[in-house]
Design a protein around this motif. Structure first.
Motif, PDB file in Angstrom:
ATOM      1  N   VAL A  72       0.826  -1.211   0.000  1.00  0.00           N
ATOM      2  CA  VAL A  72       0.000   0.000   0.000  1.00  0.00           C
ATOM      3  C   VAL A  72       0.857   1.257   0.000  1.00  0.00           C
ATOM      4  O   VAL A  72       0.343   2.349  -0.018  1.00  0.00           O
ATOM      5  CB  VAL A  72      -0.970   0.027   1.191  1.00  0.00           C
ATOM      6  N   GLY A  73       2.122   1.119   0.027  1.00  0.00           N
ATOM      7  CA  GLY A  73       3.007   2.275   0.004  1.00  0.00           C
ATOM      8  C   GLY A  73       4.352   1.950   0.616  1.00  0.00           C
ATOM      9  O   GLY A  73       4.567   0.859   1.109  1.00  0.00           O
ATOM     10  N   THR A  74       5.205   2.897   0.553  1.00  0.00           N
ATOM     11  CA  THR A  74       6.516   2.715   1.144  1.00  0.00           C
ATOM     12  C   THR A  74       6.842   3.928   1.999  1.00  0.00           C
ATOM     13  O   THR A  74       6.287   5.000   1.826  1.00  0.00           O
ATOM     14  CB  THR A  74       7.611   2.578   0.061  1.00  0.00           C
ATOM     15  N   LYS A  75       7.741   3.724   2.899  1.00  0.00           N
ATOM     16  CA  LYS A  75       8.260   4.826   3.692  1.00  0.00           C
ATOM     17  C   LYS A  75       9.522   5.321   2.991  1.00  0.00           C
ATOM     18  O   LYS A  75      10.305   4.508   2.495  1.00  0.00           O
ATOM     19  CB  LYS A  75       8.625   4.340   5.095  1.00  0.00           C
ATOM     20  N   PRO A  76       9.735   6.615   2.935  1.00  0.00           N
ATOM     21  CA  PRO A  76      10.964   7.102   2.285  1.00  0.00           C
ATOM     22  C   PRO A  76      12.207   6.665   3.050  1.00  0.00           C
ATOM     23  O   PRO A  76      12.204   6.619   4.273  1.00  0.00           O
ATOM     24  CB  PRO A  76      10.805   8.605   2.283  1.00  0.00           C
TER      25      PRO A  76
END
Length: 80
Positions: A72-76
């Motif tokens: 669902v997404g990534t953390k930078p």
């Protein structure tokens, strides 16, 4: 050998050139001074490959999954 500075190479570029360097060194058909230069270039290419692999592993480790296991997404990641 490539004119691209090692620090600017992608993983694939560095790996391809590293394979060429290793092949030349294994054949032993280069002069001693050129062998030393190739060895130094190979060491820098190996380091670049390891760096790019570590960056990829860190990105994969930060992928967030939902309850169904879908990304669902990534953390930078700092510095990438």
């Amino acid at each position: 050998m490539s004119e691209t500075p090692v620090e600017k190479m992608s993983f694939e570029q560095a790996m391809t050139e590293l394979e060429k360097v290793v092949g030349m060194l294994e054949r032993g058909d280069v002069a001693l001074e050129e062998s030393i230069t190739l060895y130094e270039r190979g060491a820098a290419l190996k380091k670049r490959c390891e760096q790019k692999l570590k960056e990829a592993e860190e990105k994969v480790a930060l992928i967030t999954l939902d309850a169904d296991g879908n990304p669902v997404g990534t953390k930078p990641v700092e510095g990438l």
